[in-house]
Design an enzyme around this catalytic site. Structure first.
Site: not given
Length: 360
Positions: A67, A162-163, A309
């Site tokens: 991420s 969070y998507s 991430g």
């Protein structure tokens, strides 16, 4: 253990001790860190990049950044906004007509900026991993369609969640607005101008990591403490694409974050908009989220900016001071922990405290 480069001694010795501890106590295969401040750059590592050969981890290792990809994609969108190509308040429907629709989703009610700060309410396609894993290949359209089979998490602008779908949509908007592939825009706008030779978004479903890289070891498929370790180095990154598919290095992430926080990638208006945060819910403690970037408050009162991430077998943290002058990037090539550290986030948090809260 291994140390490379220059930098202040005391704080870096504390960081190196934590890297060694991550391998010895948490049982991670390997870890690498890079630090930049006014005294220069320093890199340290512990453990191995490859458990079969025993090759040590090295600062030049490439790895999947998960991420942390979102910072890069958000920077591209913000550049396009600064150029007047698109507006942050544009409805998603303008750029992707008919794409965000179904089960209560309505792209006419979702603004581009709400994709970037996760206030869109658009459901995350990764919430349906069982179904997702049945497909042999992935396109951005397929990922969004999977999300549209579920109702929105909340009406746009009324909550935070969070998507991953938000950033797939953002990547699709970049491609529609520019007429060029997202990987090319990232290379043209970010990687080449900053000299990020180890940074790229893989094309399609290419499962390999180009250049020297650490093997990625995972237990994510089984939460049991004694679960078997799997080598997840080769995987199809198209499942994650703009939400988490990029490859980079610690040095490249230092340069990117220094440029981003230092105001060298965005105009003043877009820079200010990027760091206008919203509170997060059920995410990382003591954090807030801007446009592709998060603010993390440390116990000593210091706030650092950046993003983490995680992708199978690879965990990454990249955080720094608001002006980008003091930065820390870490990566582990395992996604489990032990010795009181539930996962690599515990390791990363301790390193941030050691670096940004000396003496605490």
């Amino acid at each position: 253990m291994a140390e490379f480069g220059s930098g202040s001694g005391g704080g870096r010795r504390a960081v190196q001790r934590l890297l060694d501890r991550a391998v010895v106590e948490a049982g991670l295969p390997g870890i690498v860190a890079a630090v930049r401040d006014g005294d220069g750059e320093w890199s340290g590592s512990a453990g191995v990049a490859d458990t079969a050969t025993g090759r040590a981890r090295h600062p030049d290792d490439r790895f999947r950044i998960g991420s942390a990809t979102k910072m890069v994609v958000a920077a591209v969108v913000l550049q396009l906004a600064g150029e007047g190509v698109l507006g942050l308040d544009d409805p998603v429907e303008r750029w992707l007509p008919g794409v965000v629709r179904g089960h209560g989703h309505d792209g006419a009610l979702v603004a581009v900026r709400q994709l970037l700060d996760h206030t869109s309410g658009v459901h995350s396609y990764t919430e349906d991993m069982d179904r997702l894993s049945r497909f042999p290949a992935y396109t951005p359209q397929l990922l969004v369609e999977l999300a549209m089979d579920h109702p929105p998490d909340f009406p746009p602008g009324t909550g935070w969640r969070y998507s991953q779908t938000n950033y797939v949509l953002a990547g699709m908007i970049v491609e529609r607005a520019t007429g060029r592939a997202l990987e090319g825009e990232i290379d043209r706008r970010i990687a080449r101008p900053l000299g990020l030779e180890g940074t790229y978004l893989p094309v399609g479903g290419d499962p390999t990591i180009r250049g020297p890289h650490a093997r990625h070891y995972t237990k994510m498929t089984d939460p049991a403490p004694d679960a078997a370790v799997h080598d997840a180095t080769e995987l199809d990154p198209s499942m994650f694409w703009a939400a988490g598919g990029m490859v980079s290095t610690t040095g490249d992430l230092l340069r990117f974050l220094a440029a981003l926080l230092g105001g060298r990638l965005l105009g003043p208006a877009e820079q200010q908009r990027m760091v206008r945060t919203v509170p997060t819910v059920d995410w990382i403690a003591d954090s807030a989220y801007g446009l592709g970037i998060s603010a993390l408050a440390l116990p000593c009162g210091t706030t650092v900016w950046g993003m983490g991430g995680a992708l199978f077998g690879s965990w990454t943290y990249a955080y720094g001071s608001p002006d980008g002058a003091h930065l820390v990037v870490l990566n582990t090539n395992g996604d489990w922990g032990g010795g009181g550290w539930a996962d690599p986030i515990g390791v990363f948090t301790d390193v941030l405290r050691a670096e940004f809260c000396p003496g605490r």
